[in-house]
Design a protein around this motif. Sequence first.
Motif, mmCIF file in Angstrom:
data_model
loop_
_atom_site.group_PDB
_atom_site.id
_atom_site.type_symbol
_atom_site.label_atom_id
_atom_site.label_comp_id
_atom_site.label_asym_id
_atom_site.label_seq_id
_atom_site.Cartn_x
_atom_site.Cartn_y
_atom_site.Cartn_z
ATOM 1 N N ASP A 198 17.415 36.026 42.751
ATOM 2 C CA ASP A 198 16.110 35.455 42.212
ATOM 3 C C ASP A 198 15.273 35.620 43.317
ATOM 4 O O ASP A 198 15.754 36.662 43.910
ATOM 5 C CB ASP A 198 16.421 33.719 42.742
ATOM 6 C CG ASP A 198 17.121 33.301 43.438
ATOM 7 O OD1 ASP A 198 17.026 34.297 44.512
ATOM 8 O OD2 ASP A 198 17.598 31.887 43.987
ATOM 9 N N GLU A 230 7.791 36.395 37.242
ATOM 10 C CA GLU A 230 7.923 35.694 38.621
ATOM 11 C C GLU A 230 8.030 36.687 39.871
ATOM 12 O O GLU A 230 6.943 36.014 40.889
ATOM 13 C CB GLU A 230 9.308 34.803 39.006
ATOM 14 C CG GLU A 230 8.642 33.703 39.884
ATOM 15 C CD GLU A 230 10.142 32.166 40.123
ATOM 16 O OE1 GLU A 230 9.995 31.613 40.889
ATOM 17 O OE2 GLU A 230 10.864 32.499 38.785
ATOM 18 N N THR A 238 8.235 28.267 32.837
ATOM 19 C CA THR A 238 8.433 27.093 32.034
ATOM 20 C C THR A 238 10.104 26.441 31.053
ATOM 21 O O THR A 238 9.760 27.616 30.427
ATOM 22 C CB THR A 238 6.694 26.642 31.641
ATOM 23 O OG1 THR A 238 6.749 27.128 30.106
ATOM 24 C CG2 THR A 238 5.710 26.821 32.177
ATOM 25 N N SER A 277 19.304 28.645 35.442
ATOM 26 C CA SER A 277 17.698 27.862 36.003
ATOM 27 C C SER A 277 17.832 26.473 35.542
ATOM 28 O O SER A 277 16.613 26.251 35.860
ATOM 29 C CB SER A 277 17.539 29.395 35.232
ATOM 30 O OG SER A 277 17.416 30.701 35.018
ATOM 31 N N GLU A 279 17.804 22.678 36.041
ATOM 32 C CA GLU A 279 18.322 21.456 38.170
ATOM 33 C C GLU A 279 19.757 21.072 36.467
ATOM 34 O O GLU A 279 19.673 19.987 35.089
ATOM 35 C CB GLU A 279 18.049 20.396 37.594
ATOM 36 C CG GLU A 279 16.552 21.297 38.388
ATOM 37 C CD GLU A 279 17.362 20.988 39.847
ATOM 38 O OE1 GLU A 279 18.291 20.804 40.108
ATOM 39 O OE2 GLU A 279 16.434 21.951 40.727
ATOM 40 N N ARG A 311 14.975 24.576 37.382
ATOM 41 C CA ARG A 311 15.029 25.009 38.679
ATOM 42 C C ARG A 311 14.235 25.293 39.328
ATOM 43 O O ARG A 311 12.939 26.280 38.792
ATOM 44 C CB ARG A 311 16.362 25.370 39.232
ATOM 45 C CG ARG A 311 17.431 25.125 38.758
ATOM 46 C CD ARG A 311 18.641 26.077 39.547
ATOM 47 N NE ARG A 311 18.417 26.364 40.245
ATOM 48 C CZ ARG A 311 19.456 27.178 40.516
ATOM 49 N NH1 ARG A 311 19.639 28.802 40.150
ATOM 50 N NH2 ARG A 311 19.377 27.115 42.280
ATOM 51 N N GLU A 312 13.883 25.224 41.043
ATOM 52 C CA GLU A 312 12.576 25.623 41.576
ATOM 53 C C GLU A 312 12.488 27.091 41.537
ATOM 54 O O GLU A 312 11.468 27.586 41.415
ATOM 55 C CB GLU A 312 12.594 24.683 43.214
ATOM 56 C CG GLU A 312 11.518 25.196 43.844
ATOM 57 C CD GLU A 312 11.694 24.968 45.067
ATOM 58 O OE1 GLU A 312 10.637 25.174 46.141
ATOM 59 O OE2 GLU A 312 12.154 23.813 45.783
ATOM 60 N N HIS A 313 13.477 27.045 41.864
ATOM 61 C CA HIS A 313 13.811 28.765 42.140
ATOM 62 C C HIS A 313 14.938 29.417 41.370
ATOM 63 O O HIS A 313 14.929 29.635 41.020
ATOM 64 C CB HIS A 313 14.033 29.484 43.956
ATOM 65 C CG HIS A 313 13.362 29.312 44.475
ATOM 66 N ND1 HIS A 313 12.249 29.860 44.224
ATOM 67 C CD2 HIS A 313 13.420 28.679 45.813
ATOM 68 C CE1 HIS A 313 11.799 29.262 45.413
ATOM 69 N NE2 HIS A 313 12.262 28.326 46.379
#
Length: 319
Positions: A198, A230, A238, A277, A279, A311-313
């Motif tokens: 990541d 990223e 997204t 990737s 949650e 997820r955030e990362h």
Amino acid sequence: MIYECAPMEGVTGDLFRQAQARHFQPCQRYYTPFLSTTSSRTLAAREMRELDPKHNAGLNVIPQLMGNDPEDFIWMAGAIRDLGYTEVNLNLGCPSGTVTAKKKGAGLLAERELLERMLDGIFERSPLPISIKTRLGRDSAAEFPALVELYNRYPVTELIVHARIMTQQYAGTPDLEAFQYALSHSHAPVCYNGDVFDVPSAEALRARFPTLKRIMVGRGLAANPGLITELTTGAPPTAAELRAFHDTLYALTRERIPDRRAALFRMKEAWRYLGCSFENPAKPLKAIRKATTLPDYEAAVRMLFASCPVREHPGFYMV
């Protein structure tokens, strides 16, 4: 920084490359899952699909070859040149027991005479430039300096170092001290490979090695096909972008594989990584794994995108 896509059989093949590059920033270099050199002097249908120029249009794709006979390698490199490719890669990194038992992949690293004969033959007569993907050794990273010295005898276009030994497979921690030796001593440009899952792991690697210019990503890119975007722009993917990527990969897979069960198997393999990737994806991922019909699979995918935020990362994580 040059970002490269690792060869992962059944995961990062031509369909993945097409979908990833369509929806996100592409890698600068993509390596095909390995093609076994053979004395039969033929390319199998699967290999031809992987190499078909139409399936790799607009992408910088480097076919990866695996074998231990220089004549077989040279023949296949010639066939690949005739398809329009400009470089090939020698696999000295695969740790699979079925491969290494045949003195191929990482199994060739401990066979010094055979390895030297292979390298002498292919670098003397290959119709294409050659890069190498290697492990640190078979049993110990203490083997690595001698391997780097050997590679330095040849005009290697790039040395990709998976910073583990063969017997580790993919377990344990990559040996960054041994990788530093490659950066300091290799005559060829050096690319790092190993557990770049990541953005935080890539940033930590760049901080550790400020002179590093090439990073290969495999499981991290399979989990987050927007990873290169990223890393370059700071913008994570997204849910809509990941959904568009999935839908393209699914459509290409169904077109390529008419058999329902085989197509589902391939998509379930993709979700082993892509699911990381999101949650709390356990429930919809279980439904994806249990799906036996295409409508059931599609319903499970809709449930995941509707109920699981990104997820955030985003990236790969070990479970």
